[in-house]
Design a protein around this motif. Structure first.
Motif, PDB file in Angstrom:
ATOM      1  N   VAL A  31       0.843  -1.192   0.000  1.00  0.00           N
ATOM      2  CA  VAL A  31       0.000   0.000   0.000  1.00  0.00           C
ATOM      3  C   VAL A  31       0.878   1.242   0.000  1.00  0.00           C
ATOM      4  N   GLU A  32       0.631   2.142  -0.932  1.00  0.00           N
ATOM      5  CA  GLU A  32       1.452   3.338  -1.074  1.00  0.00           C
ATOM      6  C   GLU A  32       0.889   4.475  -0.218  1.00  0.00           C
ATOM      7  N   VAL A  33       1.530   4.710   0.916  1.00  0.00           N
ATOM      8  CA  VAL A  33       1.203   5.846   1.778  1.00  0.00           C
ATOM      9  C   VAL A  33       2.462   6.677   1.891  1.00  0.00           C
ATOM     10  N   ARG A  34       2.466   7.832   1.274  1.00  0.00           N
ATOM     11  CA  ARG A  34       3.672   8.656   1.257  1.00  0.00           C
ATOM     12  C   ARG A  34       3.833   9.388   2.592  1.00  0.00           C
ATOM     13  N   VAL A  35       5.001   9.192   3.194  1.00  0.00           N
ATOM     14  CA  VAL A  35       5.320   9.839   4.467  1.00  0.00           C
ATOM     15  C   VAL A  35       6.485  10.788   4.239  1.00  0.00           C
ATOM     16  N   SER A  36       6.313  12.045   4.651  1.00  0.00           N
ATOM     17  CA  SER A  36       7.350  13.051   4.435  1.00  0.00           C
ATOM     18  C   SER A  36       7.718  13.720   5.757  1.00  0.00           C
ATOM     19  N   LYS A  37       8.991  14.124   5.870  1.00  0.00           N
ATOM     20  CA  LYS A  37       9.431  14.873   7.046  1.00  0.00           C
ATOM     21  C   LYS A  37       9.012  16.330   6.957  1.00  0.00           C
ATOM     22  N   THR A  38       8.531  16.736   5.779  1.00  0.00           N
ATOM     23  CA  THR A  38       8.123  18.121   5.569  1.00  0.00           C
ATOM     24  C   THR A  38       6.657  18.298   5.944  1.00  0.00           C
ATOM     25  N   PRO A  39       6.325  19.185   6.904  1.00  0.00           N
ATOM     26  CA  PRO A  39       4.929  19.403   7.289  1.00  0.00           C
ATOM     27  C   PRO A  39       4.091  19.863   6.104  1.00  0.00           C
ATOM     28  N   GLY A  40       2.822  19.443   6.085  1.00  0.00           N
ATOM     29  CA  GLY A  40       1.920  19.882   5.030  1.00  0.00           C
ATOM     30  C   GLY A  40       2.114  19.145   3.722  1.00  0.00           C
ATOM     31  N   HIS A  41       2.632  17.917   3.780  1.00  0.00           N
ATOM     32  CA  HIS A  41       2.907  17.162   2.557  1.00  0.00           C
ATOM     33  C   HIS A  41       1.617  16.782   1.825  1.00  0.00           C
ATOM     34  N   THR A  42       0.588  16.380   2.564  1.00  0.00           N
ATOM     35  CA  THR A  42      -0.670  15.957   1.945  1.00  0.00           C
ATOM     36  C   THR A  42      -1.480  17.182   1.521  1.00  0.00           C
ATOM     37  N   LYS A  43      -1.742  17.293   0.223  1.00  0.00           N
ATOM     38  CA  LYS A  43      -2.464  18.439  -0.328  1.00  0.00           C
ATOM     39  C   LYS A  43      -3.839  18.050  -0.881  1.00  0.00           C
ATOM     40  N   LYS A  44      -4.101  16.748  -0.974  1.00  0.00           N
ATOM     41  CA  LYS A  44      -5.348  16.276  -1.562  1.00  0.00           C
ATOM     42  C   LYS A  44      -6.052  15.324  -0.602  1.00  0.00           C
ATOM     43  N   MET A  45      -7.280  14.987  -0.933  1.00  0.00           N
ATOM     44  CA  MET A  45      -7.978  13.914  -0.240  1.00  0.00           C
ATOM     45  C   MET A  45      -7.555  12.609  -0.903  1.00  0.00           C
ATOM     46  N   ASN A  46      -6.896  11.741  -0.132  1.00  0.00           N
ATOM     47  CA  ASN A  46      -6.417  10.466  -0.668  1.00  0.00           C
ATOM     48  C   ASN A  46      -7.306   9.327  -0.177  1.00  0.00           C
ATOM     49  N   PHE A  47      -7.819   8.533  -1.110  1.00  0.00           N
ATOM     50  CA  PHE A  47      -8.768   7.468  -0.801  1.00  0.00           C
ATOM     51  C   PHE A  47      -8.073   6.099  -0.885  1.00  0.00           C
ATOM     52  N   PHE A  48      -8.249   5.294   0.167  1.00  0.00           N
ATOM     53  CA  PHE A  48      -7.719   3.937   0.216  1.00  0.00           C
ATOM     54  C   PHE A  48      -8.885   2.966   0.407  1.00  0.00           C
ATOM     55  N   LYS A  49      -8.991   2.003  -0.497  1.00  0.00           N
ATOM     56  CA  LYS A  49     -10.077   1.029  -0.402  1.00  0.00           C
ATOM     57  C   LYS A  49      -9.612  -0.225   0.323  1.00  0.00           C
ATOM     58  N   VAL A  50     -10.405  -0.649   1.291  1.00  0.00           N
ATOM     59  CA  VAL A  50     -10.139  -1.886   2.022  1.00  0.00           C
ATOM     60  C   VAL A  50     -11.171  -2.902   1.552  1.00  0.00           C
ATOM     61  N   GLY A  51     -10.855  -3.552   0.449  1.00  0.00           N
ATOM     62  CA  GLY A  51     -11.792  -4.475  -0.173  1.00  0.00           C
ATOM     63  C   GLY A  51     -13.122  -3.796  -0.445  1.00  0.00           C
ATOM     64  N   LYS A  52     -14.190  -4.510  -0.167  1.00  0.00           N
ATOM     65  CA  LYS A  52     -15.529  -3.945  -0.264  1.00  0.00           C
ATOM     66  C   LYS A  52     -16.059  -3.559   1.116  1.00  0.00           C
ATOM     67  N   SER A  53     -15.152  -3.571   2.107  1.00  0.00           N
ATOM     68  CA  SER A  53     -15.561  -3.374   3.500  1.00  0.00           C
ATOM     69  C   SER A  53     -15.686  -1.909   3.885  1.00  0.00           C
ATOM     70  N   PHE A  54     -14.684  -1.098   3.539  1.00  0.00           N
ATOM     71  CA  PHE A  54     -14.748   0.324   3.854  1.00  0.00           C
ATOM     72  C   PHE A  54     -13.662   1.072   3.090  1.00  0.00           C
ATOM     73  N   THR A  55     -13.752   2.405   3.132  1.00  0.00           N
ATOM     74  CA  THR A  55     -12.752   3.278   2.522  1.00  0.00           C
ATOM     75  C   THR A  55     -12.157   4.168   3.604  1.00  0.00           C
ATOM     76  N   LEU A  56     -10.856   4.356   3.560  1.00  0.00           N
ATOM     77  CA  LEU A  56     -10.165   5.256   4.486  1.00  0.00           C
ATOM     78  C   LEU A  56      -9.697   6.468   3.692  1.00  0.00           C
ATOM     79  N   VAL A  57      -9.974   7.664   4.213  1.00  0.00           N
ATOM     80  CA  VAL A  57      -9.630   8.896   3.520  1.00  0.00           C
ATOM     81  C   VAL A  57      -8.603   9.676   4.339  1.00  0.00           C
TER      82      VAL A  57
END
Length: 293
Positions: free
Chosen positions: A133-159
């Motif tokens: 699973v690609e989850v980008r981790v950065s030492k620089t604050p404010g790295h995430t600029k978008k809503m990133n959606f991760f699907k866990v099968g058909k069970s749920f989505t993590l945003v």
């Protein structure tokens, strides 16, 4: 001589980092936790309970264990975070505004927090049983600029939502407010707080948004391995006081985590499985609290 000494320090640092990585892997799954002694096991799985020993014996501690699954429950819930041929777990898509967000029917949870609170590291720890699973981790604050959606099968989505505060996207409020207001399949919002500093004024912005739209949310306190227990306990009591006096939609129990040592990760996985309707506990305390929400 200086060059040799510098090389020696680099090699020593590398050895420590390798040792740390080995420790991290050891606590990623419940199977590896079963090798620990009971006291160490409870410290990793239930870090909030361990702090009860430092409280006044006369203090009411009911909010420390509203969600109180057994270790067997936690092991069963963990299966939801393991990939199989019929249960794919992976990054799905990203969106800069709600008009671009995917229309999904499965239950959803989202993670919001101040920049540099450790949000991406936490999500990476939750998905650690699926290394691809690609989850980008950065030492620089404010790295995430978008809503990133991760699907866990058909069970749920993590945003994974953008961080607020330092280097936050200019349209952060508009983006997050639109999501919270219109996302009908959102089951729980997890608002992350830095355990080293406690709740800050910028965190209240996110709290106000959840409260305004009546969104069920819970506080996750990160980086608990980086702060002395006395200071951490002071911050936790301040947060719990804030929850009692200033919130209506917040789950009373705090979730403590260390993404580095996996403290609290297994319990949080179980809670996510529960709130998304994929795992049910016969726990009257949880049912009573949910009936009040």
């Amino acid at each position: 001589m200086l060059c040799t000494e510098r090389i020696r320090r680099i090699l020593q640092s590398s050895s420590l980092q390798i040792a740390a990585c080995r420790n991290i892997k050891r606590y990623a799954s419940c199977q590896e936790l079963t090798q620990l002694q009971a006291r160490k096991l409870n410290r990793v799985v239930f870090p909030l309970k361990e702090l009860e020993n430092y409280l006044n014996p006369n203090m009411v501690k009911t909010d420390f264990c509203i969600f109180d699954p057994s270790f067997d429950d936690i092991k069963r819930a963990e299966e939801l975070f393991k990939q199989s041929s019929r249960h794919e777990i992976d990054y799905f898509t990203s969106a800069v505004r709600m008009a671009h967000a995917p229309l999904l029917s499965q239950p959803e949870v989202c993670f919001i927090g101040r920049s540099n609170v450790g949000k991406s590291s936490l999500i990476k720890a939750l998905f650690s049983l699926v290394p691809g699973v690609e989850v980008r981790v950065s030492k620089t604050p404010g790295h995430t600029k978008k809503m990133n959606f991760f699907k866990v099968g058909k069970s749920f989505t993590l945003v994974d939502m953008p961080g607020y505060g330092y280097r936050a996207p200019e349209d952060f409020v508009e983006m997050v407010e639109a999501y919270l207001e219109t996302r009908e399949n959102l089951k729980k919002t997890f608002l992350l707080l830095d355990g080293c500093v406690g709740i800050q004024k910028t965190d209240v912005i996110a709290v106000d948004m959840c409260e305004e739209y009546g969104i069920p949310y819970a506080f996750v306190v990160t980086k608990i391995d980086r702060v002395p227990k006395g200071e951490l306990l002071k911050h936790l009591l301040q947060i719990q006081d804030f929850v009692k006096k200033k919130t209506q939609s917040c789950f009373p129990q705090l979730f403590l985590v260390s993404s580095l040592y996996f403290y609290g990760i297994h319990l949080l996985r179980c809670f996510i499985a529960h709130v998304t309707g994929n795992f049910h506990l016969l726990n009257t305390a949880v049912q009573q609290q949910e009936s009040q929400e």
